[in-house]
Design a protein around this motif. Structure first.
Motif, PDB file in Angstrom:
ATOM      1  N   LEU A 143      18.383  16.377   0.364  1.00 15.86           N
ATOM      2  CA  LEU A 143      18.837  16.055   1.717  1.00 15.86           C
ATOM      3  C   LEU A 143      17.831  16.559   2.751  1.00 15.86           C
ATOM      4  O   LEU A 143      17.489  15.847   3.696  1.00 15.86           O
ATOM      5  N   ALA A 144      17.376  17.792   2.567  1.00 13.95           N
ATOM      6  CA  ALA A 144      16.389  18.356   3.495  1.00 13.95           C
ATOM      7  C   ALA A 144      15.117  17.515   3.482  1.00 13.95           C
ATOM      8  O   ALA A 144      14.522  17.240   4.528  1.00 13.95           O
ATOM      9  N   HIS A 145      14.719  17.085   2.304  1.00 15.65           N
ATOM     10  CA  HIS A 145      13.525  16.251   2.148  1.00 15.65           C
ATOM     11  C   HIS A 145      13.694  14.938   2.922  1.00 15.65           C
ATOM     12  O   HIS A 145      12.785  14.496   3.635  1.00 15.65           O
ATOM     13  N   THR A 146      14.862  14.322   2.799  1.00 15.33           N
ATOM     14  CA  THR A 146      15.138  13.076   3.517  1.00 15.33           C
ATOM     15  C   THR A 146      15.071  13.290   5.025  1.00 15.33           C
ATOM     16  O   THR A 146      14.477  12.486   5.751  1.00 15.33           O
ATOM     17  N   ALA A 147      15.669  14.377   5.498  1.00 16.60           N
ATOM     18  CA  ALA A 147      15.642  14.673   6.934  1.00 16.60           C
ATOM     19  C   ALA A 147      14.212  14.826   7.421  1.00 16.60           C
ATOM     20  O   ALA A 147      13.848  14.283   8.476  1.00 16.60           O
ATOM     21  N   ARG A 205       0.785  -1.233   0.000  1.00 16.61           N
ATOM     22  CA  ARG A 205       0.000   0.000   0.000  1.00 16.61           C
ATOM     23  C   ARG A 205       0.818   1.284   0.000  1.00 16.61           C
ATOM     24  O   ARG A 205       0.303   2.324  -0.380  1.00 16.61           O
ATOM     25  N   THR A 206       2.045   1.228   0.488  1.00 14.00           N
ATOM     26  CA  THR A 206       2.810   2.474   0.560  1.00 14.00           C
ATOM     27  C   THR A 206       3.089   2.999  -0.842  1.00 14.00           C
ATOM     28  O   THR A 206       3.336   2.226  -1.766  1.00 14.00           O
ATOM     29  N   GLN A 207       3.032   4.295  -0.987  1.00 13.32           N
ATOM     30  CA  GLN A 207       3.259   4.911  -2.288  1.00 13.32           C
ATOM     31  C   GLN A 207       4.673   5.454  -2.420  1.00 13.32           C
ATOM     32  O   GLN A 207       5.066   5.872  -3.499  1.00 13.32           O
ATOM     33  N   LEU A 208       5.427   5.440  -1.346  1.00 12.16           N
ATOM     34  CA  LEU A 208       6.737   6.082  -1.378  1.00 12.16           C
ATOM     35  C   LEU A 208       7.865   5.169  -1.852  1.00 12.16           C
ATOM     36  O   LEU A 208       8.814   5.636  -2.456  1.00 12.16           O
ATOM     37  N   VAL A 209       7.771   3.878  -1.570  1.00  9.58           N
ATOM     38  CA  VAL A 209       8.823   2.947  -1.970  1.00  9.58           C
ATOM     39  C   VAL A 209       8.170   1.689  -2.521  1.00  9.58           C
ATOM     40  O   VAL A 209       7.290   1.114  -1.894  1.00  9.58           O
ATOM     41  N   ARG A 210       8.633   1.277  -3.685  1.00 10.84           N
ATOM     42  CA  ARG A 210       8.147   0.036  -4.293  1.00 10.84           C
ATOM     43  C   ARG A 210       9.333  -0.898  -4.523  1.00 10.84           C
ATOM     44  O   ARG A 210      10.239  -0.571  -5.278  1.00 10.84           O
ATOM     45  N   TYR A 211       9.307  -2.028  -3.847  1.00  9.63           N
ATOM     46  CA  TYR A 211      10.353  -3.013  -4.039  1.00  9.63           C
ATOM     47  C   TYR A 211       9.889  -4.071  -5.023  1.00  9.63           C
ATOM     48  O   TYR A 211       8.727  -4.481  -5.011  1.00  9.63           O
ATOM     49  N   ASP A 212      10.827  -4.527  -5.861  1.00  9.64           N
ATOM     50  CA  ASP A 212      10.536  -5.638  -6.769  1.00  9.64           C
ATOM     51  C   ASP A 212      10.448  -6.945  -5.998  1.00  9.64           C
ATOM     52  O   ASP A 212       9.676  -7.824  -6.339  1.00  9.64           O
ATOM     53  N   GLY A 214       7.857  10.766   9.779  1.00  9.94           N
ATOM     54  CA  GLY A 214       7.300   9.427   9.784  1.00  9.94           C
ATOM     55  C   GLY A 214       6.985   8.826   8.437  1.00  9.94           C
ATOM     56  O   GLY A 214       6.480   7.716   8.371  1.00  9.94           O
ATOM     57  N   PHE A 215       7.295   9.523   7.338  1.00  7.63           N
ATOM     58  CA  PHE A 215       7.076   8.905   6.033  1.00  7.63           C
ATOM     59  C   PHE A 215       8.177   7.884   5.780  1.00  7.63           C
ATOM     60  O   PHE A 215       9.359   8.207   5.816  1.00  7.63           O
ATOM     61  N   PHE A 216       7.778   6.655   5.519  1.00  6.77           N
ATOM     62  CA  PHE A 216       8.728   5.579   5.266  1.00  6.77           C
ATOM     63  C   PHE A 216       9.495   5.864   3.981  1.00  6.77           C
ATOM     64  O   PHE A 216       8.933   6.343   3.003  1.00  6.77           O
ATOM     65  N   GLY A 217      10.780   5.541   4.004  1.00  6.64           N
ATOM     66  CA  GLY A 217      11.611   5.714   2.823  1.00  6.64           C
ATOM     67  C   GLY A 217      12.738   4.710   2.803  1.00  6.64           C
ATOM     68  O   GLY A 217      12.901   3.909   3.732  1.00  6.64           O
ATOM     69  N   ILE A 218      13.536   4.762   1.766  1.00  4.57           N
ATOM     70  CA  ILE A 218      14.636   3.811   1.654  1.00  4.57           C
ATOM     71  C   ILE A 218      15.687   4.030   2.738  1.00  4.57           C
ATOM     72  O   ILE A 218      16.470   3.142   3.025  1.00  4.57           O
ATOM     73  N   ASP A 219      15.684   5.203   3.365  1.00  2.00           N
ATOM     74  CA  ASP A 219      16.625   5.489   4.447  1.00  2.00           C
ATOM     75  C   ASP A 219      16.116   5.038   5.811  1.00  2.00           C
ATOM     76  O   ASP A 219      16.811   5.202   6.816  1.00  2.00           O
ATOM     77  N   LEU A 274      16.655   6.423 -11.074  1.00  2.00           N
ATOM     78  CA  LEU A 274      16.391   5.960  -9.723  1.00  2.00           C
ATOM     79  C   LEU A 274      15.125   6.563  -9.131  1.00  2.00           C
ATOM     80  O   LEU A 274      14.312   5.878  -8.548  1.00  2.00           O
ATOM     81  N   VAL A 275      14.929   7.868  -9.294  1.00  2.00           N
ATOM     82  CA  VAL A 275      13.767   8.523  -8.674  1.00  2.00           C
ATOM     83  C   VAL A 275      12.479   7.925  -9.189  1.00  2.00           C
ATOM     84  O   VAL A 275      11.541   7.686  -8.433  1.00  2.00           O
ATOM     85  N   GLY A 276      12.413   7.612 -10.456  1.00  2.00           N
ATOM     86  CA  GLY A 276      11.215   6.998 -11.008  1.00  2.00           C
ATOM     87  C   GLY A 276      10.923   5.649 -10.399  1.00  2.00           C
ATOM     88  O   GLY A 276       9.764   5.266 -10.226  1.00  2.00           O
ATOM     89  N   ALA A 277      11.960   4.922 -10.041  1.00  2.00           N
ATOM     90  CA  ALA A 277      11.759   3.609  -9.415  1.00  2.00           C
ATOM     91  C   ALA A 277      11.240   3.740  -8.005  1.00  2.00           C
ATOM     92  O   ALA A 277      10.515   2.882  -7.523  1.00  2.00           O
ATOM     93  N   LEU A 278      11.603   4.806  -7.331  1.00  2.00           N
ATOM     94  CA  LEU A 278      11.203   4.975  -5.942  1.00  2.00           C
ATOM     95  C   LEU A 278       9.820   5.554  -5.795  1.00  2.00           C
ATOM     96  O   LEU A 278       9.163   5.376  -4.774  1.00  2.00           O
ATOM     97  N   ARG A 279       9.334   6.239  -6.794  1.00  2.79           N
ATOM     98  CA  ARG A 279       8.040   6.914  -6.704  1.00  2.79           C
ATOM     99  C   ARG A 279       6.968   6.092  -7.400  1.00  2.79           C
ATOM    100  O   ARG A 279       6.574   6.387  -8.517  1.00  2.79           O
ATOM    101  N   GLY A 280       6.452   5.104  -6.682  1.00  2.57           N
ATOM    102  CA  GLY A 280       5.435   4.231  -7.236  1.00  2.57           C
ATOM    103  C   GLY A 280       4.116   4.932  -7.531  1.00  2.57           C
ATOM    104  O   GLY A 280       3.358   4.506  -8.382  1.00  2.57           O
ATOM    105  N   PHE A 281       3.822   6.025  -6.838  1.00  2.85           N
ATOM    106  CA  PHE A 281       2.551   6.708  -7.022  1.00  2.85           C
ATOM    107  C   PHE A 281       2.456   7.409  -8.371  1.00  2.85           C
ATOM    108  O   PHE A 281       1.380   7.785  -8.799  1.00  2.85           O
ATOM    109  N   GLU A 282       3.573   7.561  -9.068  1.00  2.09           N
ATOM    110  CA  GLU A 282       3.535   8.224 -10.363  1.00  2.09           C
ATOM    111  C   GLU A 282       3.233   7.245 -11.489  1.00  2.09           C
ATOM    112  O   GLU A 282       3.087   7.647 -12.626  1.00  2.09           O
TER     113      GLU A 282
END
Length: 166
Positions: A97-101, A29-36, A107-112, A157-165
């Motif tokens: 970097l600011a976005h990642t911080a 369900r998460t839209q931020l990270v999509r793993y194969d 609380g948004f899940f990410g690859i970090d 890479l960014v396209g792979a991480l943004r499943g909602f697009e």
């Protein structure tokens, strides 16, 4: 090329099977990270009754803190010393970097995300939840996993991480 990330998830569940099910559901369900590929290590799933549960949870929290500290240090190297300066950062590496911080803080899940608390949708652990775990330890599990994504045929890479697009 493949990207592989390890995460430790805190789950409120009646048993390890349900904990694994909830983690799989989260990643579906998460839209931020999509793993194969998502590999859950059920044999390493640990209930809060176990003596090693809290030290392992604390290690996960410390890993998140280190990641956040590294991002902040990178921003400082770039000359960012205040929120006012941050507001003037041009789009690019420093804004990423600011976005990642911010994701680590909000609380948004990410690859970090080294540790993620599914109970509170957080990278951290509230005092209230800490008390609840101590009171009912049999209801809480830590589940380690590895997520893998390949980039063959993907434009960037960014396209792979943004499943909602998609």
């Amino acid at each position: 090329m493949k990207l592989e990330n390890s995460h430790l998830m805190l789950v409120l569940a009646p048993d390890p099977q349900r904990a694994a099910s909830l983690v799989r559901r989260f990643f579906q369900r998460t839209q931020l990270v999509r793993y194969d590929e998502l590999r859950l290590f059920a044999e390493e799933c640990q209930n809060a009754v176990a003596a090693g549960f809290m030290p392992r949870l604390e290690e996960g929290l410390a890993a998140n803190r280190r990641a956040l500290d590294e991002v902040v240090a990178e921003l400082q190297k770039a000359g960012i010393r205040s929120l006012a300066e941050l507001a003037r950062v041009p789009q690019g590496y420093q804004s990423k970097l600011a976005h990642t911080a911010v994701h680590l803080l909000d609380g948004f899940f990410g690859i970090d995300s080294a540790f993620y608390n599914l109970v509170e949708d957080s990278h951290w652990l509230s005092d209230q939840l800490r008390r609840e775990i101590a009171q009912d330890p049999e209801d809480y599990y830590l589940l380690p996993l590895t997520g893998e994504m390949g980039f063959a045929g993907r434009q960037h890479l960014v396209g792979a991480l943004r499943g909602f697009e998609r």
